[in-house]
Scaffold this motif. Structure first.
Motif, PDB file in Angstrom:
ATOM      1  N   MET A   1     -19.859  10.253 -12.362  1.00 26.56           N
ATOM      2  CA  MET A   1     -18.408  10.408 -12.230  1.00 26.56           C
ATOM      3  C   MET A   1     -17.990   9.893 -10.850  1.00 26.56           C
ATOM      4  O   MET A   1     -18.601  10.209  -9.849  1.00 26.56           O
ATOM      5  CB  MET A   1     -18.013  11.877 -12.377  1.00 26.56           C
ATOM      6  N   SER A   2     -16.896   9.088 -10.813  1.00 25.81           N
ATOM      7  CA  SER A   2     -16.420   8.534  -9.559  1.00 25.81           C
ATOM      8  C   SER A   2     -15.773   9.613  -8.716  1.00 25.81           C
ATOM      9  O   SER A   2     -15.066  10.486  -9.221  1.00 25.81           O
ATOM     10  CB  SER A   2     -15.395   7.416  -9.831  1.00 25.81           C
ATOM     11  N   LEU A   3     -16.023   9.566  -7.423  1.00 26.10           N
ATOM     12  CA  LEU A   3     -15.394  10.493  -6.504  1.00 26.10           C
ATOM     13  C   LEU A   3     -14.123   9.870  -5.966  1.00 26.10           C
ATOM     14  O   LEU A   3     -14.065   8.671  -5.698  1.00 26.10           O
ATOM     15  CB  LEU A   3     -16.343  10.814  -5.352  1.00 26.10           C
ATOM     16  N   LEU A   4     -13.072  10.692  -5.777  1.00 28.19           N
ATOM     17  CA  LEU A   4     -11.833  10.191  -5.214  1.00 28.19           C
ATOM     18  C   LEU A   4     -12.041   9.829  -3.757  1.00 28.19           C
ATOM     19  O   LEU A   4     -12.758  10.508  -3.030  1.00 28.19           O
ATOM     20  CB  LEU A   4     -10.738  11.249  -5.328  1.00 28.19           C
ATOM     21  N   ALA A 163      -9.078  -8.304 -13.417  1.00 27.82           N
ATOM     22  CA  ALA A 163      -9.906  -7.334 -14.139  1.00 27.82           C
ATOM     23  C   ALA A 163      -9.361  -5.937 -13.901  1.00 27.82           C
ATOM     24  O   ALA A 163      -9.000  -5.575 -12.775  1.00 27.82           O
ATOM     25  CB  ALA A 163     -11.346  -7.422 -13.658  1.00 27.82           C
ATOM     26  N   GLY A 164      -9.302  -5.135 -14.968  1.00 31.64           N
ATOM     27  CA  GLY A 164      -8.795  -3.775 -14.873  1.00 31.64           C
ATOM     28  C   GLY A 164      -9.858  -2.750 -15.184  1.00 31.64           C
ATOM     29  O   GLY A 164     -11.049  -3.069 -15.310  1.00 31.64           O
ATOM     30  N   ASN A 165      -9.440  -1.501 -15.330  1.00 22.68           N
ATOM     31  CA  ASN A 165     -10.381  -0.424 -15.612  1.00 22.68           C
ATOM     32  C   ASN A 165     -10.994  -0.546 -16.999  1.00 22.68           C
ATOM     33  O   ASN A 165     -12.128  -0.123 -17.226  1.00 22.68           O
ATOM     34  CB  ASN A 165      -9.676   0.933 -15.497  1.00 22.68           C
ATOM     35  N   LEU A 198       3.927   4.727  -7.273  1.00 22.23           N
ATOM     36  CA  LEU A 198       2.787   5.376  -7.922  1.00 22.23           C
ATOM     37  C   LEU A 198       2.161   4.419  -8.922  1.00 22.23           C
ATOM     38  O   LEU A 198       2.859   3.870  -9.790  1.00 22.23           O
ATOM     39  CB  LEU A 198       3.229   6.644  -8.664  1.00 22.23           C
ATOM     40  N   GLY A 199       0.836   4.212  -8.824  1.00 21.43           N
ATOM     41  CA  GLY A 199       0.112   3.367  -9.765  1.00 21.43           C
ATOM     42  C   GLY A 199      -1.330   3.815  -9.878  1.00 21.43           C
ATOM     43  O   GLY A 199      -1.791   4.668  -9.101  1.00 21.43           O
ATOM     44  N   ASP A 200      -2.064   3.219 -10.828  1.00 20.08           N
ATOM     45  CA  ASP A 200      -3.415   3.726 -11.080  1.00 20.08           C
ATOM     46  C   ASP A 200      -4.485   2.654 -11.197  1.00 20.08           C
ATOM     47  O   ASP A 200      -5.660   2.988 -11.340  1.00 20.08           O
ATOM     48  CB  ASP A 200      -3.429   4.529 -12.391  1.00 20.08           C
ATOM     49  N   ASP A 201      -4.131   1.364 -11.147  1.00 23.87           N
ATOM     50  CA  ASP A 201      -5.122   0.348 -11.511  1.00 23.87           C
ATOM     51  C   ASP A 201      -5.160  -0.753 -10.465  1.00 23.87           C
ATOM     52  O   ASP A 201      -4.349  -0.784  -9.529  1.00 23.87           O
ATOM     53  CB  ASP A 201      -4.771  -0.229 -12.894  1.00 23.87           C
ATOM     54  N   THR A 202      -6.094  -1.692 -10.658  1.00 18.44           N
ATOM     55  CA  THR A 202      -6.215  -2.801  -9.711  1.00 18.44           C
ATOM     56  C   THR A 202      -4.943  -3.640  -9.663  1.00 18.44           C
ATOM     57  O   THR A 202      -4.627  -4.221  -8.624  1.00 18.44           O
ATOM     58  CB  THR A 202      -7.408  -3.695 -10.092  1.00 18.44           C
ATOM     59  N   SER A 203      -4.214  -3.705 -10.758  1.00 17.65           N
ATOM     60  CA  SER A 203      -2.971  -4.475 -10.782  1.00 17.65           C
ATOM     61  C   SER A 203      -1.891  -3.863  -9.897  1.00 17.65           C
ATOM     62  O   SER A 203      -0.901  -4.517  -9.572  1.00 17.65           O
ATOM     63  CB  SER A 203      -2.440  -4.588 -12.213  1.00 17.65           C
ATOM     64  N   PRO A 223      -8.169   7.013  -8.411  1.00 19.67           N
ATOM     65  CA  PRO A 223      -8.850   5.768  -8.040  1.00 19.67           C
ATOM     66  C   PRO A 223     -10.346   5.826  -8.326  1.00 19.67           C
ATOM     67  O   PRO A 223     -10.966   6.887  -8.221  1.00 19.67           O
ATOM     68  CB  PRO A 223      -8.570   5.643  -6.544  1.00 19.67           C
ATOM     69  N   HIS A 224     -10.916   4.681  -8.682  1.00 20.60           N
ATOM     70  CA  HIS A 224     -12.341   4.588  -8.990  1.00 20.60           C
ATOM     71  C   HIS A 224     -13.132   3.936  -7.848  1.00 20.60           C
ATOM     72  O   HIS A 224     -14.323   3.718  -7.964  1.00 20.60           O
ATOM     73  CB  HIS A 224     -12.551   3.778 -10.271  1.00 20.60           C
ATOM     74  N   GLY A 225     -12.461   3.587  -6.793  1.00 20.85           N
ATOM     75  CA  GLY A 225     -13.128   2.912  -5.692  1.00 20.85           C
ATOM     76  C   GLY A 225     -12.141   2.681  -4.568  1.00 20.85           C
ATOM     77  O   GLY A 225     -11.111   3.356  -4.480  1.00 20.85           O
ATOM     78  N   PRO A 226     -12.412   1.704  -3.697  1.00 21.15           N
ATOM     79  CA  PRO A 226     -11.521   1.433  -2.569  1.00 21.15           C
ATOM     80  C   PRO A 226     -10.104   1.099  -3.052  1.00 21.15           C
ATOM     81  O   PRO A 226      -9.909   0.490  -4.103  1.00 21.15           O
ATOM     82  CB  PRO A 226     -12.176   0.226  -1.885  1.00 21.15           C
ATOM     83  N   THR A 227      -9.124   1.481  -2.278  1.00 21.79           N
ATOM     84  CA  THR A 227      -7.734   1.226  -2.626  1.00 21.79           C
ATOM     85  C   THR A 227      -6.914   1.045  -1.363  1.00 21.79           C
ATOM     86  O   THR A 227      -7.236   1.611  -0.308  1.00 21.79           O
ATOM     87  CB  THR A 227      -7.150   2.379  -3.467  1.00 21.79           C
TER      88      THR A 227
END
Length: 266
Positions: A1-4, A163-165, A198-203, A223-227
């Motif tokens: 599981m990804s950590l925030l 590329a997205g989630n 507010l957003g949730d993806d690479t886009s 988030p699943h990684g750096p942002t």
């Protein structure tokens, strides 16, 4: 599981501000098919109240077409940038600046549909944008990405792969959420306000970067990684709870919003 990432939860904004909202993964949980999501009356009511409280300074910034957004949120017809900013509705209930599908993108869509369309992969044709959704078939994400990347060499210049989630999209270079946000901020209803996105993806990263450049508030959901976002909310439920708290604070009267007696027309 990804950590925030170690980012703070956003405080409630104060002073004159404007709200920009991604939809899928931000206001609505993702579904295997984009048409499978459902908008409840509670969300419609929340958005309508926020739009009124903000004197109209609220807009969707989404990869969906505006027609699809209107279908989801009917009867609401809020300001929106669709297709990552290739479509716009700049006023409530106003006309839509739409974008058509080029012939080369239509041909590519048919090629990908011929190979992947019967494998729980959904190919979404959005005018000049081609989206390949693999949420229901994650094992095919790599192949879908390969097909789209290979097509770049056959297309006119000016396209990019994102590329997205749970999928991949091919889009024009000028399809960028940051540019869409900047366009709204030049309008009278948004002018002089601090942007909150507010957003949730690479886009959405391009939008976060644009908002950060003008001292706005960038908030990424799960988030699943750096942002580039400077704040984080754990999931859609937490995002809706945060928006609800903003709305309640405004109703309670502790707000730096524009005086209702000075409202502009749409």
């Amino acid at each position: 599981m990804s950590l925030l990432p170690k980012l703070p939860v956003p405080e409630l904004p104060t002073g004159p501000w404007a709200l920009f909202l991604d939809i899928d993964g931000t206001l609505l949980e993702h579904a295997a098919h984009p048409d499978a999501v459902v908008v409840g009356d509670e969300l419609r009511t929340l958005l309508a109240r926020l739009e009124l409280q903000l004197d109209g300074a609220l807009a969707f910034i989404t990869g969906r077409s505006i027609a699809a957004v209107d279908h989801l949120f009917q009867p609401l017809r809020l300001r929106a940038a669709g297709l990552y900013g290739l479509e716009h509705r700049l006023t409530r209930d106003g006309p839509v600046e739409a974008a058509g599908e080029p012939a080369d993108i239509a041909a590519l869509a048919e090629e990908i549909e011929a190979e992947l369309g019967s494998s729980d992969v959904y190919i979404e044709r959005k005018g000049p944008i081609l989206a390949v959704h693999t949420r229901a078939a994650p094992q095919l994400l790599q192949r879908a990405t390969q097909l789209v990347e290979q097509a770049l060499g056959r297309l006119p210049t000016g396209y990019r792969v994102l590329a997205g989630n749970a999928g991949v999209e091919l889009m024009p270079l000028d399809a960028a959420k940051g540019a869409a946000i900047r366009r709204f901020l030049d309008l009278p209803a948004f002018e002089g306000r601090r942007p909150v996105f507010l957003g949730d993806d690479t886009s959405d990263e391009n939008g976060f970067e644009a908002v950060n450049e003008i001292d706005g508030m960038s908030i990424r959901i799960k988030p699943h990684g750096p942002t580039a976002a400077r704040h984080v909310l754990a999931d859609v439920g937490e995002a809706l709870a945060w928006l609800g708290a903003v709305c309640k604070r405004n109703l309670d009267g502790s707000t730096g919003l524009v005086d209702p007696s000075h409202r502009r027309s749409p």
